[in-house]
Design a protein around this motif. Structure first.
Motif, mmCIF file in Angstrom:
data_model
loop_
_atom_site.group_PDB
_atom_site.id
_atom_site.type_symbol
_atom_site.label_atom_id
_atom_site.label_comp_id
_atom_site.label_asym_id
_atom_site.label_seq_id
_atom_site.Cartn_x
_atom_site.Cartn_y
_atom_site.Cartn_z
ATOM 1 N N LEU A 1 0.852 -1.187 0.000
ATOM 2 C CA LEU A 1 0.000 0.000 0.000
ATOM 3 C C LEU A 1 0.889 1.240 0.000
ATOM 4 N N VAL A 2 0.684 2.091 -0.984
ATOM 5 C CA VAL A 2 1.457 3.328 -1.097
ATOM 6 C C VAL A 2 0.516 4.474 -1.397
ATOM 7 N N GLN A 3 1.060 5.680 -1.317
ATOM 8 C CA GLN A 3 0.268 6.859 -1.643
ATOM 9 C C GLN A 3 0.538 7.289 -3.082
ATOM 10 N N ALA A 4 -0.383 8.021 -3.628
ATOM 11 C CA ALA A 4 -0.215 8.545 -4.985
ATOM 12 C C ALA A 4 1.078 9.353 -5.057
ATOM 13 N N LEU B 1 7.342 2.086 -6.173
ATOM 14 C CA LEU B 1 7.344 0.720 -5.666
ATOM 15 C C LEU B 1 8.077 -0.139 -6.685
ATOM 16 N N ARG B 2 8.823 -1.120 -6.202
ATOM 17 C CA ARG B 2 9.482 -2.042 -7.114
ATOM 18 C C ARG B 2 9.015 -3.462 -6.839
ATOM 19 N N LEU B 3 8.506 -4.074 -7.868
ATOM 20 C CA LEU B 3 8.097 -5.472 -7.793
ATOM 21 C C LEU B 3 9.220 -6.354 -8.339
ATOM 22 N N PHE C 1 6.821 3.496 -15.584
ATOM 23 C CA PHE C 1 7.241 2.146 -15.196
ATOM 24 C C PHE C 1 8.450 1.724 -16.018
ATOM 25 N N THR C 2 9.318 0.954 -15.386
ATOM 26 C CA THR C 2 10.505 0.434 -16.060
ATOM 27 C C THR C 2 10.689 -1.032 -15.703
ATOM 28 N N ILE C 3 10.894 -1.845 -16.716
ATOM 29 C CA ILE C 3 11.142 -3.271 -16.509
ATOM 30 C C ILE C 3 12.613 -3.558 -16.771
ATOM 31 N N LEU D 1 9.907 -4.778 -11.883
ATOM 32 C CA LEU D 1 9.009 -3.747 -12.391
ATOM 33 C C LEU D 1 9.125 -2.560 -11.445
ATOM 34 N N GLN D 2 9.831 -1.527 -11.898
ATOM 35 C CA GLN D 2 9.955 -0.307 -11.118
ATOM 36 C C GLN D 2 8.803 0.611 -11.479
ATOM 37 N N MET D 3 8.028 0.980 -10.493
ATOM 38 C CA MET D 3 6.838 1.806 -10.730
ATOM 39 C C MET D 3 7.012 3.137 -10.009
ATOM 40 N N ASN D 4 7.044 4.200 -10.777
ATOM 41 C CA ASN D 4 7.181 5.551 -10.227
ATOM 42 C C ASN D 4 5.917 6.351 -10.484
ATOM 43 N N SER D 5 5.775 7.436 -9.741
ATOM 44 C CA SER D 5 4.621 8.329 -9.916
ATOM 45 C C SER D 5 3.320 7.545 -9.939
#
Length: 123
Positions: A11-14, A18-20, A67-69, A80-84
């Protein structure tokens, strides 16, 4: 047989990042096309992005630029790096492996799937 295990959801804020991770075992990881998909409540599974054996990446328009894979063949892991992050990114994220060596965005092209990890983005 390839087994895939995702981790890193939460759980994160807008606006947060997060990195999966998706750890693979069995098979020849370095040759597989690795994809990420997501499924929001009440919606169909949708393509997020992929990385080929050559490290070529391809993304859905909705995540492009955010996002960057990447993949580490020595660790048999794809990331999976997820930004913003946005609230609309809330979904169960799954990684998948395909023996097809080209860009494939349909889930039917993927042979192996992980169990998924929940990502929730609050506003």
């Amino acid at each position: 047989q390839v087994q895939l295990v995702e981790s890193g959801g939460g759980l994160v804020q807008a606006g947060d990042s997060l990195r999966l991770s998706c750890a693979a075992s069995g098979g020849t990881f370095r040759t597989y096309t690795m994809g990420w998909f997501r499924q929001a409540p009440g919606k169909d599974r949708s393509f997020v992005g992929l990385i080929l054996w050559s490290n070529y990446t391809y993304y859905a328009n909705s995540v492009k630029g955010r996002f960057t894979i990447s993949r580490d063949n020595a660790k048999n892991t794809v990331y999976l790096q997820m930004n913003s992050l946005k609230p609309e990114d809330t979904a169960v994220y799954s990684c998948a492996a395909s023996r097809t060596l080209t860009t494939v965005t349909g889930p039917q092209a993927y042979n192996y799937w992980g169990q998924g990890t929940q990502v929730t983005v609050s506003s």
